[in-house]
Design a protein around this motif. Structure first.
Motif, PDB file in Angstrom:
ATOM      1  N   THR A 278     -34.949   0.249 -48.676  1.00  0.00           N
ATOM      2  CA  THR A 278     -33.590   0.643 -49.046  1.00  0.00           C
ATOM      3  C   THR A 278     -33.416   0.668 -50.566  1.00  0.00           C
ATOM      4  OG1 THR A 278     -32.674  -0.207 -46.983  1.00  0.00           O
ATOM      5  CG2 THR A 278     -31.150   0.043 -48.820  1.00  0.00           C
ATOM      6  N   ALA A 279     -33.995  -0.306 -51.256  1.00  0.00           N
ATOM      7  CA  ALA A 279     -33.847  -0.374 -52.711  1.00  0.00           C
ATOM      8  C   ALA A 279     -34.487   0.817 -53.409  1.00  0.00           C
ATOM      9  CB  ALA A 279     -34.468  -1.671 -53.231  1.00  0.00           C
ATOM     10  N   VAL A 280     -35.606   1.299 -52.881  1.00  0.00           N
ATOM     11  CA  VAL A 280     -36.339   2.378 -53.550  1.00  0.00           C
ATOM     12  C   VAL A 280     -35.899   3.759 -53.063  1.00  0.00           C
ATOM     13  CG1 VAL A 280     -38.638   3.362 -53.945  1.00  0.00           C
ATOM     14  CG2 VAL A 280     -38.320   0.882 -53.967  1.00  0.00           C
ATOM     15  N   THR A 281     -35.641   3.902 -51.756  1.00  0.00           N
ATOM     16  CA  THR A 281     -35.344   5.228 -51.194  1.00  0.00           C
ATOM     17  C   THR A 281     -33.855   5.526 -51.061  1.00  0.00           C
ATOM     18  OG1 THR A 281     -35.277   4.503 -48.874  1.00  0.00           O
ATOM     19  CG2 THR A 281     -37.446   5.043 -49.803  1.00  0.00           C
ATOM     20  N   ASN A 282     -33.001   4.503 -51.131  1.00  0.00           N
ATOM     21  CA  ASN A 282     -31.569   4.663 -50.870  1.00  0.00           C
ATOM     22  C   ASN A 282     -31.303   5.153 -49.449  1.00  0.00           C
ATOM     23  OD1 ASN A 282     -29.987   4.138 -53.516  1.00  0.00           O
ATOM     24  ND2 ASN A 282     -31.708   5.405 -54.163  1.00  0.00           N
ATOM     25  N   ILE A 283     -32.126   4.685 -48.521  1.00  0.00           N
ATOM     26  CA  ILE A 283     -31.991   5.011 -47.105  1.00  0.00           C
ATOM     27  C   ILE A 283     -31.898   3.705 -46.325  1.00  0.00           C
ATOM     28  CG2 ILE A 283     -33.138   6.069 -45.109  1.00  0.00           C
ATOM     29  CD1 ILE A 283     -34.570   7.931 -47.120  1.00  0.00           C
ATOM     30  N   PRO A 284     -31.011   3.604 -45.351  1.00  0.00           N
ATOM     31  CA  PRO A 284     -30.934   2.367 -44.562  1.00  0.00           C
ATOM     32  C   PRO A 284     -32.271   2.061 -43.889  1.00  0.00           C
ATOM     33  CG  PRO A 284     -29.042   3.776 -44.120  1.00  0.00           C
ATOM     34  CD  PRO A 284     -30.004   4.595 -44.932  1.00  0.00           C
ATOM     35  N   SER A 285     -32.554   0.781 -43.743  1.00  0.00           N
ATOM     36  CA  SER A 285     -33.809   0.373 -43.128  1.00  0.00           C
ATOM     37  C   SER A 285     -33.605  -0.012 -41.676  1.00  0.00           C
ATOM     38  CB  SER A 285     -34.406  -0.814 -43.885  1.00  0.00           C
ATOM     39  OG  SER A 285     -35.583  -1.260 -43.242  1.00  0.00           O
ATOM     40  N   ALA A 286     -34.647   0.209 -40.875  1.00  0.00           N
ATOM     41  CA  ALA A 286     -34.642  -0.257 -39.490  1.00  0.00           C
ATOM     42  C   ALA A 286     -35.089  -1.704 -39.392  1.00  0.00           C
ATOM     43  CB  ALA A 286     -35.559   0.618 -38.643  1.00  0.00           C
ATOM     44  N   ILE A 287     -35.546  -2.248 -40.513  1.00  0.00           N
ATOM     45  CA  ILE A 287     -36.007  -3.634 -40.565  1.00  0.00           C
ATOM     46  C   ILE A 287     -34.899  -4.494 -41.172  1.00  0.00           C
ATOM     47  CG2 ILE A 287     -37.762  -5.194 -41.495  1.00  0.00           C
ATOM     48  CD1 ILE A 287     -39.577  -2.655 -41.728  1.00  0.00           C
ATOM     49  N   LYS A 288     -34.535  -5.539 -40.498  1.00  0.00           N
ATOM     50  CA  LYS A 288     -33.474  -6.422 -40.976  1.00  0.00           C
ATOM     51  C   LYS A 288     -33.961  -7.221 -42.186  1.00  0.00           C
ATOM     52  CE  LYS A 288     -33.050  -8.412 -36.963  1.00  0.00           C
ATOM     53  NZ  LYS A 288     -32.575  -9.250 -35.826  1.00  0.00           N
ATOM     54  N   TYR A 289     -33.045  -7.494 -43.093  1.00  0.00           N
ATOM     55  CA  TYR A 289     -33.395  -8.301 -44.257  1.00  0.00           C
ATOM     56  C   TYR A 289     -32.159  -9.015 -44.784  1.00  0.00           C
ATOM     57  CZ  TYR A 289     -31.500  -4.313 -46.900  1.00  0.00           C
ATOM     58  OH  TYR A 289     -30.682  -3.318 -47.393  1.00  0.00           O
ATOM     59  N   ASP A 290     -32.405 -10.073 -45.541  1.00  0.00           N
ATOM     60  CA  ASP A 290     -31.366 -10.833 -46.224  1.00  0.00           C
ATOM     61  C   ASP A 290     -31.399 -10.390 -47.684  1.00  0.00           C
ATOM     62  OD1 ASP A 290     -29.964 -12.743 -47.731  1.00  0.00           O
ATOM     63  OD2 ASP A 290     -30.421 -14.351 -46.331  1.00  0.00           O
ATOM     64  N   LYS A 291     -30.329  -9.754 -48.137  1.00  0.00           N
ATOM     65  CA  LYS A 291     -30.365  -9.193 -49.485  1.00  0.00           C
ATOM     66  C   LYS A 291     -30.559 -10.269 -50.541  1.00  0.00           C
ATOM     67  CE  LYS A 291     -28.114  -5.876 -52.522  1.00  0.00           C
ATOM     68  NZ  LYS A 291     -27.015  -4.905 -52.726  1.00  0.00           N
ATOM     69  N   GLU A 292     -29.996 -11.442 -50.327  1.00  0.00           N
ATOM     70  CA  GLU A 292     -30.140 -12.508 -51.311  1.00  0.00           C
ATOM     71  C   GLU A 292     -31.584 -12.986 -51.400  1.00  0.00           C
ATOM     72  OE1 GLU A 292     -27.802 -13.615 -53.384  1.00  0.00           O
ATOM     73  OE2 GLU A 292     -26.468 -12.077 -52.566  1.00  0.00           O
ATOM     74  N   LYS A 293     -32.280 -13.013 -50.289  1.00  0.00           N
ATOM     75  CA  LYS A 293     -33.630 -13.585 -50.238  1.00  0.00           C
ATOM     76  C   LYS A 293     -34.723 -12.525 -50.352  1.00  0.00           C
ATOM     77  CE  LYS A 293     -35.105 -15.059 -46.265  1.00  0.00           C
ATOM     78  NZ  LYS A 293     -35.304 -15.864 -45.021  1.00  0.00           N
TER      79      LYS A 293
END
Length: 463
Positions: free
Chosen positions: A370-385
């Motif tokens: 998401t950070a590089v492509t500006n596309i939502p990810s299908a993989i869950k993540y914690d933005k803080e971590k």
């Protein structure tokens, strides 16, 4: 690596096999080795070479993420070498068909879209059910790449990207023509038709979308209004060929798509303009008022201008889908998944290939995507971590804040809306019927609504 800079339009790669060497243990004591023998190094185990063929040759931000994953895997597994080769989608599909049919030359991992049911039917893909950490994915990802309604119980697709279907508009053209955006960012279907007509009369196409090298963009003019009229559950039945199209609601949508066509929805180059070209038609040539497009728009558009990307200082707007007075899906976003990956059954290293995809399912790679492509990810993540460091983003060429306006617009228009998917895949005959009737026939004026209904109903998946 050198391989990650190669873009292949033709077949020609052969998967390398792993050869193991072993030394025989003598049964009786041997004579003391000579000095020359002591200097001879022991044979080394050869590396396992994994061939990874990927779509997205023209989408550099996606390439950077996949190459980063490959590099990280190699760093943790020094006995494995991953050779990523970049393709456009159609030549890649042709190459997979040719190599799998020939029985040689196919990669270990390939781009796969869940609509390619014939690959599953042919036994070309390995089941990933027990290979991937499914708790790492958003819930709906567990349905994509599955075919229980067609008799295949496995799961055949790894998804790194999820999608939201958007409706973009050109604010400069709107200002020129005096078109005002509703306060709720949503035209009614009648208002949307009037705007398309006004754009056409001023010399602009209604939408930039075209079908030159893709079998689906023309279908969006039916799918968007069908979604808002009947809602996700009924949409899924129509979309998957599980419900006849000779109903009042389906006919209503098909006739509306014809009204849009006749009002000037499609560009003059609708039949020939490619997916890369219609992006440029919208964001650089700016010849269309609207653009039906999922969130994978950024892969082609958010790259350097000299490579066909858009000027980051030009800001388009977003709209909700046109609403029906009695629409059941007016306030629901249509979500889905873009191209993912599969492991081919011809691989000599199935465990390694599967492990690479499991490795790619880490939350940090969802955040990186998401950070590089500006596309939502299908993989869950914690933005803080899990969000990548500034140093890594800088290394990958990401400019902080460059596309913040895009997410601000996205959250302003679509924030707070619920999402749903249409998870049921089409059978092969109905998939072809949709292309014939809805991607080409109706948009190009080659058939009537009645003929489109006849084509669709003859090829339903409920026979």
């Amino acid at each position: 690596m050198l391989w990650r800079k190669i873009f292949v339009p033709v077949v020609g790669l052969v998967v390398l096999a792993m050869f193991l060497s072993a030394c025989a243990v003598p049964a009786t004591p041997a004579a003391a080795p000579t000095e020359a023998e002591e200097a001879t190094p022991a044979p080394k185990e050869e590396k396992i070479v994994i061939q990874w063929w990927s779509h997205w040759a023209n989408e550099p931000s996606k390439r950077k993420v996949i190459e980063k994953i490959a590099d990280d895997y190699e760093a943790e597994h020094p006995n494995v070498s991953i050779e990523v080769t970049w393709w456009d989608k159609n030549p890649l599909r042709d190459a997979i068909r040719s190599t799998m049919t020939a029985g040689e030359g196919a990669p270990d991992i390939t781009t796969f879209d869940s609509g390619q049911i014939e690959w599953v039917e042919a036994g070309w893909l390995l089941d990933l059910t027990d290979a991937l950490p499914w708790d790492n994915f958003i819930d709906s990802a567990k349905f994509d790449g599955t075919y229980p309604n067609l008799g295949y119980p496995g799961h055949y697709k790894f998804n790194i990207a999820s999608t939201i279907y958007m409706l973009l508009y050109n604010p400069d053209i709107f200002a020129e023509l005096g078109i005002e955006v509703p306060e709720n960012y949503q035209f009614t279907v009648d208002e949307f038709l009037d705007v398309v007509r006004k754009c056409h009369e001023a010399g602009y196409a209604g939408t930039a979308t075209a079908i030159g090298n893709r079998p689906y963009p023309g279908v969006w003019a039916v799918q968007y209004p069908l979604w808002t009229l009947v809602g996700p559950e009924e949409f899924d039945k129509y979309n998957a060929g599980l419900k006849p199209w000779d109903t009042p609601e389906a006919r209503r949508v098909l006739e509306y798509s014809v009204q849009l066509r006749d009002a000037g929805l499609w560009p003059d180059t609708f039949a020939t303009m490619t997916i890369d070209e219609f992006h440029v038609y919208f964001h650089t040539q700016r010849k269309a008022c609207f653009m039906f497009i999922p969130t994978w728009y950024t892969g082609r558009a958010f790259k350097p201008v000299e490579e066909g990307g858009q000027d980051p200082n030009w800001h388009f707007g977003m709209l909700r889908y046109p609403a029906w007075p009695d629409g059941k899906g007016n306030d629901i976003l249509w979500a889905g998944f873009e191209s993912g990956y599969a492991v081919l059954s011809s691989t000599k290293h199935p465990d390694v290939a599967k492990d690479i995809l499991a490795f790619a399912a880490q939350p940090k790679y969802g955040a990186l995507w998401t950070a590089v492509t500006n596309i939502p990810s299908a993989i869950k993540y914690d933005k803080e971590k899990d969000w990548p460091s500034d140093e890594l983003l800088q290394e990958l060429g990401v400019e902080p804040g460059k596309w913040d306006w895009y997410w601000e617009e996205f959250n302003k228009v679509y924030g707070g809306m619920s999402t749903a998917i249409a998870p049921t895949p089409r059978c092969g005959d109905f998939k072809d019927a949709v292309v014939t009737a809805l991607n080409e026939g109706l948009p190009e004026g080659l058939i009537t609504v009645d003929e489109a209904i006849e084509i669709l109903n003859k090829n339903l998946c409920t026979k």
